[in-house]
Each structure stands twice: as C-alpha cells, then as structure tokens.
Design a protein around this motif. Structure first.
Motif, mmCIF file in Angstrom:
data_model
loop_
_atom_site.group_PDB
_atom_site.id
_atom_site.type_symbol
_atom_site.label_atom_id
_atom_site.label_comp_id
_atom_site.label_asym_id
_atom_site.label_seq_id
_atom_site.Cartn_x
_atom_site.Cartn_y
_atom_site.Cartn_z
ATOM 1 N N GLY A 186 -7.702 7.738 -12.819
ATOM 2 C CA GLY A 186 -8.964 7.300 -13.388
ATOM 3 C C GLY A 186 -9.211 7.876 -14.773
ATOM 4 N N VAL A 187 -8.226 7.733 -15.653
ATOM 5 C CA VAL A 187 -8.287 8.288 -17.009
ATOM 6 C C VAL A 187 -8.057 7.144 -18.003
ATOM 7 C CG1 VAL A 187 -7.147 9.845 -18.644
ATOM 8 C CG2 VAL A 187 -7.473 10.549 -16.259
ATOM 9 N N PRO A 188 -8.817 7.083 -19.102
ATOM 10 C CA PRO A 188 -8.580 6.031 -20.108
ATOM 11 C C PRO A 188 -7.126 6.036 -20.578
ATOM 12 C CG PRO A 188 -10.642 7.157 -20.565
ATOM 13 C CD PRO A 188 -9.974 7.933 -19.480
ATOM 14 N N SER A 189 -6.579 4.857 -20.761
ATOM 15 C CA SER A 189 -5.170 4.713 -21.112
ATOM 16 C C SER A 189 -4.763 5.505 -22.354
ATOM 17 C CB SER A 189 -4.848 3.223 -21.298
ATOM 18 O OG SER A 189 -3.511 3.028 -21.662
ATOM 19 N N PRO A 190 -5.539 5.481 -23.466
ATOM 20 C CA PRO A 190 -5.119 6.252 -24.642
ATOM 21 C C PRO A 190 -5.050 7.750 -24.380
ATOM 22 C CG PRO A 190 -6.764 4.596 -25.237
ATOM 23 C CD PRO A 190 -6.733 4.656 -23.743
ATOM 24 N N THR A 196 0.539 12.551 -21.719
ATOM 25 C CA THR A 196 1.939 12.326 -21.350
ATOM 26 C C THR A 196 2.878 12.736 -22.475
ATOM 27 O OG1 THR A 196 1.342 10.533 -19.840
ATOM 28 C CG2 THR A 196 3.613 10.563 -20.653
ATOM 29 N N GLY A 197 2.519 12.381 -23.706
ATOM 30 C CA GLY A 197 3.356 12.713 -24.841
ATOM 31 C C GLY A 197 3.401 14.195 -25.157
ATOM 32 N N GLY A 209 -3.371 3.758 -17.017
ATOM 33 C CA GLY A 209 -2.675 2.967 -18.021
ATOM 34 C C GLY A 209 -1.165 3.001 -17.909
ATOM 35 N N PRO A 210 -0.483 2.278 -18.821
ATOM 36 C CA PRO A 210 0.954 2.056 -18.722
ATOM 37 C C PRO A 210 1.827 3.127 -19.348
ATOM 38 C CG PRO A 210 0.098 0.780 -20.536
ATOM 39 C CD PRO A 210 -1.099 1.463 -19.900
ATOM 40 N N SER A 267 -6.055 -1.301 -16.258
ATOM 41 C CA SER A 267 -6.194 -0.015 -16.933
ATOM 42 C C SER A 267 -7.628 0.155 -17.428
ATOM 43 C CB SER A 267 -5.227 0.063 -18.129
ATOM 44 O OG SER A 267 -3.891 -0.145 -17.733
ATOM 45 N N TYR A 268 -7.955 1.371 -17.817
ATOM 46 C CA TYR A 268 -9.274 1.680 -18.375
ATOM 47 C C TYR A 268 -9.142 2.076 -19.834
ATOM 48 C CZ TYR A 268 -10.558 2.070 -13.424
ATOM 49 O OH TYR A 268 -10.754 1.824 -12.103
ATOM 50 N N ARG A 269 -10.176 1.764 -20.600
ATOM 51 C CA ARG A 269 -10.214 2.123 -22.019
ATOM 52 C C ARG A 269 -11.331 3.120 -22.282
ATOM 53 N NH1 ARG A 269 -6.006 1.235 -25.510
ATOM 54 N NH2 ARG A 269 -4.746 -0.383 -24.565
#
Length: 269
Positions: A186-190, A196-197, A209-210, A267-269
C-alpha cells in the motif's frame, strides 16, 4: 519441470535482484495449493496472517496465533520442493526479541526458511536478534495490517513527504538490521521505486507499483474468490485468464516477470 529447478535459498534472492530477475510470490495455507504453486514456478510462498481473513473469516489479521501459523506452515511445507517458504509472525508474536525467536524457531522447524515481521522502530532490535541467531528475516513496511487499529483502516501509506521520508528511512534501517527481503504494501508507486533503487535487498510489492523487485498477492484474491472484504485496487483475477488454478499461478508468474503486472490500474500514485 520442478525437478529441473534448484530450490530457492536466501542468498539467491539478492542474486535475483542483481540480475534484474523479478520474484513471484503468493500466499498459501495448505499443501495442495502449495504443490500447484511449486509446479507453476512460483518463487516464494508466504504463510501469511492473512489466513485470519481469508481462511478463518475474521475481520482482521489480529486474532491469528502462533499455533495457527505453525500449523499452516507445516501443511504448506509438505507441498513445496523449490519455492522458498516464508512464515508470518502474527500480532504481538514479535513484541519482544525472545518471543519472536520462540515463534520463528517453531516456524523454521515446521519447514519455513524465513520469518516475516511488520514495522521498524523497536522491531529493529527484533530483526537483529533473529538474524544473529540464524533466522532469516523478511521485513514489511507501508500498510502493515497489524497496525490497522492505529491507521484507522487499510489505508495507503507514504503519500505526504514526511511519511514518505519516514518509509525511506525505515527501509534503510531494516536492511541495516539484517533483513534479507522487504515487503512494501500500500505504497505509492514512485515511492516504492525510490526505496527499491536505494536498497541492496529485494523488495516485494503488494499495492506498491511495478518497480519493486517482485510481487505478492493473497491466494484467494488472485483467484477471484470473495473473501467477504472489499477488494483492493491492486488485486487482479488471474483465474479468469489462466483457465485453471495452476494456469492462474503460471499467468501470474509470467506477468510479474515480464513487468506487465501490476500496471497503473493496479497501483497507487
């Protein structure tokens, strides 16, 4: 097909991230579904405290006990030969380092390879305690279902900058404490992409998100079954396109690895 694949190990997870190989994860609660997931090439299987809602018919995960998770972990372990098995520490089982170690020991003895726990803060001491005692740990940040009372429901986390920065910090902290894997829910994709990065350990997204290093869905949700609860935006019915249970698992794994799931609609924004 199963015999040709090597069983997943904890070090292989970091290797998959480095190679850019997406990880497909699903929840399971019994040997039959676990066996079908293994045959379909699912990489990780989670005995989640989600069983409280989708198996026991409860309104939250809070009533789930260590005995419940230990029982279902043993059942699922009997159906797996290659997938890596993760078991959830249920509500308050990780309230202290010793309680967490006692529960995690039971799960590993039942067949799990890794214990999952929610949150950071005082949980960092728990993570360190487990890892120092040879228990691999999967952390879980964002929408942590065991915090549902404090959150006031199942709500997306990290949408304002202060909350986003807190999640970035907590992600670094759980990695530094020794976690080998991180679920972002439940975290915005950006924001999930940023986290992750920045990490060396793989992230597994659910409604994140993806751009995570892998994805996880609850078994009942991805088969389109009505659990009696509102269906989240990130859920997709893979049985409809897979044609069978094992076909649904294969379709899900292929969609995760190709990057086609989740898309913007999930996904969420």
């Amino acid at each position: 097909m199963t015999a040709e694949r090597k069983p997943w190990t904890v070090p292989m997870l970091a290797e998959a991230k480095q190679a850019g190989r997406k990880l497909a994860m699903l929840t399971a609660y019994d040997a039959g579904f676990a066996r079908a997931m293994d045959a379909a090439g699912i990489d990780l299987v989670l005995v989640g405290d989600s069983l409280g809602m989708v198996v026991q018919g409860r309104t939250s995960t809070l009533p789930v006990t260590v005995d419940d998770i230990a029982y279902h972990t043993a059942c699922v372990a009997r159906g797996l030969s290659t997938a890596l098995l993760v078991a959830d520490l249920p509500f308050q089982a990780d309230a202290s380092p010793q309680r967490a170690l006692d529960a995690a020991t039971r799960f590993l003895q039942a067949g799990a390879v890794m214990a999952k726990l929610e949150g950071a803060g005082h949980k960092l001491e728990v993570i360190r305690h487990l890892v120092e005692r040879e228990v691999p740990v999967c952390a879980h940040l964002g929408l942590t279902p065991q915090s549902v009372l404090r959150f006031g429901g199942f709500k997306v986390q990290g949408r304002d900058e202060a909350a986003a920065e807190r999640l970035r910090r907590e992600a670094r902290e759980v990695q530094e404490a020794g976690a080998s894997l991180l679920v972002l829910e439940g975290v915005p994709s950006p924001l999930a992409a940023d986290i992750t990065g920045a990490l060396g350990i793989p992230t597994i997204g659910i409604g994140a998100g993806p751009h995570c290093d892998g994805q996880v869905l609850v078994l009942h949700d991805m088969l389109g079954l009505d659990s009696g609860h509102r269906r989240p935006r990130f859920v997709k019915d893979f049985l409809a396109e897979g044609g069978s249970v094992e076909g649904a698992f294969r379709a899900y794994a292929e969609a995760v690895r190709s990057g086609s799931f989740p898309d913007d609609a999930h996904s969420y924004r």
